[in-house]
Design a protein around this motif. Structure first.
Motif, PDB file in Angstrom:
ATOM      1  N   ILE A   5       0.825  -1.206   0.000  1.00 31.80           N
ATOM      2  CA  ILE A   5       0.000   0.000   0.000  1.00 31.80           C
ATOM      3  C   ILE A   5       0.861   1.258   0.000  1.00 31.80           C
ATOM      4  O   ILE A   5       0.673   2.164  -0.815  1.00 31.80           O
ATOM      5  N   THR A   6       1.823   1.309   0.921  1.00 30.35           N
ATOM      6  CA  THR A   6       2.634   2.522   1.034  1.00 30.35           C
ATOM      7  C   THR A   6       3.507   2.729  -0.198  1.00 30.35           C
ATOM      8  O   THR A   6       3.699   3.859  -0.649  1.00 30.35           O
ATOM      9  N   PHE A   7       4.016   1.626  -0.772  1.00 33.39           N
ATOM     10  CA  PHE A   7       4.854   1.760  -1.963  1.00 33.39           C
ATOM     11  C   PHE A   7       4.040   2.288  -3.141  1.00 33.39           C
ATOM     12  O   PHE A   7       4.533   3.077  -3.950  1.00 33.39           O
ATOM     13  N   GLY A   8       2.769   1.866  -3.226  1.00 30.27           N
ATOM     14  CA  GLY A   8       1.906   2.383  -4.283  1.00 30.27           C
ATOM     15  C   GLY A   8       1.722   3.889  -4.181  1.00 30.27           C
ATOM     16  O   GLY A   8       1.696   4.598  -5.189  1.00 30.27           O
ATOM     17  N   LEU A   9       1.619   4.388  -2.947  1.00 32.44           N
ATOM     18  CA  LEU A   9       1.476   5.830  -2.746  1.00 32.44           C
ATOM     19  C   LEU A   9       2.787   6.560  -3.017  1.00 32.44           C
ATOM     20  O   LEU A   9       2.791   7.677  -3.542  1.00 32.44           O
ATOM     21  N   VAL A  10       3.900   5.924  -2.665  1.00 30.40           N
ATOM     22  CA  VAL A  10       5.211   6.511  -2.975  1.00 30.40           C
ATOM     23  C   VAL A  10       5.375   6.649  -4.485  1.00 30.40           C
ATOM     24  O   VAL A  10       5.832   7.682  -4.989  1.00 30.40           O
ATOM     25  N   GLU A  11       5.006   5.600  -5.210  1.00 30.42           N
ATOM     26  CA  GLU A  11       5.109   5.626  -6.670  1.00 30.42           C
ATOM     27  C   GLU A  11       4.265   6.751  -7.267  1.00 30.42           C
ATOM     28  O   GLU A  11       4.620   7.329  -8.293  1.00 30.42           O
ATOM     29  N   ALA A  12       3.142   7.052  -6.607  1.00 31.13           N
ATOM     30  CA  ALA A  12       2.267   8.135  -7.074  1.00 31.13           C
ATOM     31  C   ALA A  12       2.711   9.497  -6.547  1.00 31.13           C
ATOM     32  O   ALA A  12       2.034  10.496  -6.763  1.00 31.13           O
ATOM     33  N   LYS A  13       3.850   9.499  -5.822  1.00 33.57           N
ATOM     34  CA  LYS A  13       4.420  10.731  -5.260  1.00 33.57           C
ATOM     35  C   LYS A  13       3.456  11.414  -4.281  1.00 33.57           C
ATOM     36  O   LYS A  13       3.314  12.639  -4.267  1.00 33.57           O
ATOM     37  N   ILE A  14       2.798  10.589  -3.475  1.00 31.48           N
ATOM     38  CA  ILE A  14       1.899  11.096  -2.437  1.00 31.48           C
ATOM     39  C   ILE A  14       2.586  10.948  -1.084  1.00 31.48           C
ATOM     40  O   ILE A  14       2.996   9.851  -0.703  1.00 31.48           O
ATOM     41  N   SER A  15       2.721  12.048  -0.369  1.00 28.20           N
ATOM     42  CA  SER A  15       3.340  12.014   0.955  1.00 28.20           C
ATOM     43  C   SER A  15       2.330  11.498   1.981  1.00 28.20           C
ATOM     44  O   SER A  15       1.201  11.982   2.043  1.00 28.20           O
ATOM     45  N   ILE A  16       2.751  10.522   2.763  1.00 29.65           N
ATOM     46  CA  ILE A  16       1.902   9.983   3.827  1.00 29.65           C
ATOM     47  C   ILE A  16       2.204  10.749   5.108  1.00 29.65           C
ATOM     48  O   ILE A  16       3.318  10.693   5.627  1.00 29.65           O
ATOM     49  N   HIS A  17       1.209  11.472   5.612  1.00 31.98           N
ATOM     50  CA  HIS A  17       1.420  12.222   6.849  1.00 31.98           C
ATOM     51  C   HIS A  17       1.521  11.269   8.033  1.00 31.98           C
ATOM     52  O   HIS A  17       2.399  11.403   8.883  1.00 31.98           O
ATOM     53  N   SER A  18       0.628  10.296   8.087  1.00 33.65           N
ATOM     54  CA  SER A  18       0.719   9.251   9.105  1.00 33.65           C
ATOM     55  C   SER A  18      -0.085   8.040   8.657  1.00 33.65           C
ATOM     56  O   SER A  18      -0.975   8.140   7.811  1.00 33.65           O
ATOM     57  N   PHE A  19       0.256   6.896   9.246  1.00 28.22           N
ATOM     58  CA  PHE A  19      -0.330   5.612   8.853  1.00 28.22           C
ATOM     59  C   PHE A  19      -0.645   4.855  10.137  1.00 28.22           C
ATOM     60  O   PHE A  19       0.235   4.644  10.970  1.00 28.22           O
ATOM     61  N   HIS A  20      -1.911   4.476  10.312  1.00 27.47           N
ATOM     62  CA  HIS A  20      -2.322   3.807  11.548  1.00 27.47           C
ATOM     63  C   HIS A  20      -3.098   2.537  11.223  1.00 27.47           C
ATOM     64  O   HIS A  20      -3.836   2.485  10.235  1.00 27.47           O
ATOM     65  N   THR A  21      -2.928   1.526  12.054  1.00 26.04           N
ATOM     66  CA  THR A  21      -3.769   0.340  11.958  1.00 26.04           C
ATOM     67  C   THR A  21      -4.565   0.228  13.254  1.00 26.04           C
ATOM     68  O   THR A  21      -4.022   0.381  14.345  1.00 26.04           O
ATOM     69  N   ILE A  22      -5.855   0.010  13.105  1.00 28.41           N
ATOM     70  CA  ILE A  22      -6.761  -0.102  14.248  1.00 28.41           C
ATOM     71  C   ILE A  22      -7.547  -1.390  14.050  1.00 28.41           C
ATOM     72  O   ILE A  22      -8.495  -1.431  13.266  1.00 28.41           O
ATOM     73  N   GLY A  23      -7.124  -2.452  14.739  1.00 26.30           N
ATOM     74  CA  GLY A  23      -7.682  -3.757  14.426  1.00 26.30           C
ATOM     75  C   GLY A  23      -7.266  -4.113  13.011  1.00 26.30           C
ATOM     76  O   GLY A  23      -6.089  -4.102  12.668  1.00 26.30           O
ATOM     77  N   GLY A  24      -8.226  -4.408  12.163  1.00 31.94           N
ATOM     78  CA  GLY A  24      -7.914  -4.663  10.766  1.00 31.94           C
ATOM     79  C   GLY A  24      -7.954  -3.406   9.920  1.00 31.94           C
ATOM     80  O   GLY A  24      -7.430  -3.373   8.812  1.00 31.94           O
ATOM     81  N   GLU A  25      -8.577  -2.354  10.426  1.00 30.77           N
ATOM     82  CA  GLU A  25      -8.750  -1.117   9.656  1.00 30.77           C
ATOM     83  C   GLU A  25      -7.423  -0.380   9.492  1.00 30.77           C
ATOM     84  O   GLU A  25      -6.595  -0.334  10.398  1.00 30.77           O
ATOM     85  N   ILE A  26      -7.249   0.192   8.308  1.00 29.09           N
ATOM     86  CA  ILE A  26      -6.077   1.023   8.025  1.00 29.09           C
ATOM     87  C   ILE A  26      -6.547   2.464   7.868  1.00 29.09           C
ATOM     88  O   ILE A  26      -7.536   2.737   7.181  1.00 29.09           O
ATOM     89  N   LEU A  27      -5.833   3.374   8.502  1.00 31.81           N
ATOM     90  CA  LEU A  27      -6.163   4.795   8.440  1.00 31.81           C
ATOM     91  C   LEU A  27      -4.928   5.537   7.943  1.00 31.81           C
ATOM     92  O   LEU A  27      -3.873   5.482   8.577  1.00 31.81           O
ATOM     93  N   ILE A  28      -5.054   6.193   6.802  1.00 28.01           N
ATOM     94  CA  ILE A  28      -3.920   6.893   6.199  1.00 28.01           C
ATOM     95  C   ILE A  28      -4.249   8.376   6.094  1.00 28.01           C
ATOM     96  O   ILE A  28      -5.253   8.753   5.484  1.00 28.01           O
ATOM     97  N   LEU A  29      -3.403   9.204   6.699  1.00 29.83           N
ATOM     98  CA  LEU A  29      -3.583  10.653   6.621  1.00 29.83           C
ATOM     99  C   LEU A  29      -2.673  11.239   5.556  1.00 29.83           C
ATOM    100  O   LEU A  29      -1.474  10.933   5.511  1.00 29.83           O
TER     101      LEU A  29
END
Length: 212
Positions: free
Chosen positions: A169-193
């Motif tokens: 997931i994160t590599f796909g966003l890197v390839e799209a040149k999108i900066s990830i402010h923060s990345f959280h996992t809550i149980g199975g849920e993923i939360l990307i800011l």
């Protein structure tokens, strides 16, 4: 020379799997390393290519993991205009923070609290100026970031056991040149800011990776 190659490949771990599975031209890679890595000026390209082959052949074989999400009904949910508030974690600060969370939880606004060992992070679309009107609370907030949006993915919890799933997931966003402010996992849920202006593009990228 081996140490130089080892140092380079350790900084680019995905390359090893791609090389071992035949997706990388070693002569082209050797040429690139020679051009961009210091200390190899006196090394001939054939010698560098041979050393690269020797080094790779001595490593354990890495398989490229294929991830198929088609059997899952994944949903992407977005929110905009999120503020992130960071506070140092003490017993007193924690109580103040919990009071705010409790108050906002009774409104229509989104609120999430994430606690670490040293810091607490509150994410909310509640009007931040109202939070900062509380002088005591304002004093314990060490950093505020506005203009954020998040995208939530309802990942099945068993996918946490799949090696490389978060990297996918994160590599796909890197390839799209999108900066990830923060990345959280809550149980199975993923939360990307991400930044508000990157939210639509983030949704498109994740949809192509996980849903389409």
């Amino acid at each position: 020379m081996s140490n130089t190659l080892a140092s380079y490949l350790k900084k680019h771990p995905l390359l090893i799997a791609y090389i071992q599975n035949g997706f990388v031209n070693l002569n082209a890679l050797a040429r690139f390393i020679k051009k961009n890595k210091k200390g190899l000026d006196s090394t001939s390209l054939p010698a560098l290519s041979m050393e690269l082959r020797r080094y790779i052949s001595n490593l354990p074989k890495q398989e490229i993991i294929s991830l198929d999400f088609s059997k899952y009904s994944l949903q992407l949910v977005t929110r905009t205009n999120i503020h992130e508030l960071i506070m140092n974690k003490t017993a007193e600060n924690r109580q103040e923070c919990l009071n705010v969370v409790n108050t906002i939880s009774k409104t229509k606004y989104f609120i999430s609290l994430i606690e670490g060992e040293k810091e607490m992070v509150v994410m909310t679309d509640y009007p931040v100026n109202k939070i900062l009107d509380d002088q005591k609370l304002k004093e314990i907030i060490t950093h505020v970031t506005g203009g954020l949006g998040f995208i939530s993915v309802n990942f099945p919890i068993e996918l946490r056991q799949v090696p490389g799933v978060y990297n996918f997931i994160t590599f796909g966003l890197v390839e799209a040149k999108i900066s990830i402010h923060s990345f959280h996992t809550i149980g199975g849920e993923i939360l990307i800011l991400v930044k508000n202006e990157d939210l639509t593009r983030t949704q498109e990228v994740l949809k192509s990776l996980l849903v389409d």
